[in-house]
Design a protein around this motif. Structure first.
Motif, mmCIF file in Angstrom:
data_model
loop_
_atom_site.group_PDB
_atom_site.id
_atom_site.type_symbol
_atom_site.label_atom_id
_atom_site.label_comp_id
_atom_site.label_asym_id
_atom_site.label_seq_id
_atom_site.Cartn_x
_atom_site.Cartn_y
_atom_site.Cartn_z
ATOM 1 N N ARG A 1 -3.011 3.963 -6.420
ATOM 2 C CA ARG A 1 -3.977 2.950 -6.851
ATOM 3 C C ARG A 1 -5.208 2.970 -5.956
ATOM 4 O O ARG A 1 -5.097 2.917 -4.728
ATOM 5 C CB ARG A 1 -3.353 1.562 -6.824
ATOM 6 N N LYS A 2 -6.338 2.997 -6.569
ATOM 7 C CA LYS A 2 -7.606 2.995 -5.846
ATOM 8 C C LYS A 2 -7.771 1.669 -5.090
ATOM 9 O O LYS A 2 -7.419 0.611 -5.583
ATOM 10 C CB LYS A 2 -8.756 3.172 -6.833
ATOM 11 N N GLY A 3 -8.307 1.759 -3.896
ATOM 12 C CA GLY A 3 -8.619 0.557 -3.122
ATOM 13 C C GLY A 3 -7.541 0.121 -2.155
ATOM 14 O O GLY A 3 -7.701 -0.871 -1.454
ATOM 15 N N MET A 4 -6.440 0.860 -2.093
ATOM 16 C CA MET A 4 -5.359 0.468 -1.190
ATOM 17 C C MET A 4 -5.636 1.023 0.207
ATOM 18 O O MET A 4 -5.767 2.231 0.392
ATOM 19 C CB MET A 4 -4.020 0.963 -1.708
ATOM 20 N N ILE A 5 -5.736 0.130 1.169
ATOM 21 C CA ILE A 5 -6.008 0.448 2.569
ATOM 22 C C ILE A 5 -7.210 1.395 2.663
ATOM 23 O O ILE A 5 -7.078 2.586 2.872
ATOM 24 C CB ILE A 5 -4.777 1.022 3.293
#
Length: 75
Positions: A39-43
């Motif tokens: 998933r895009k945007g994780m950490i």
């Protein structure tokens, strides 16, 4: 999206802790990489990654302390 980074931090730490309690090798970088692939945007920022590292360092230190106390008590 709001909260994705914070949620990812929780998931990463949870996964690391499961590995620690299973006496398995912990590779935070690989866990974060896998999350980011899913998933895009994780950490996405250094602070989130560093926080995961600090938490796991504290967990491992606490477990080592508990182990040493148990050895001293002959358990």
């Amino acid at each position: 999206s709001a909260g994705v980074g914070r949620t990812a931090v929780f998931i990463a730490v949870w996964n690391c802790m499961e590995l620690v309690y299973a006496d398995d090798m912990v590779d935070l970088f690989s866990i974060v990489l896998k999350l980011r692939q899913q998933r895009k945007g994780m950490i996405t920022c250094f602070d989130q990654y560093a926080f995961c590292h600090r938490v796991m360092s504290a967990v491992c230190s606490a477990l080592e302390h508990d182990y040493m106390n148990a050895v001293e008590l002959g358990r």
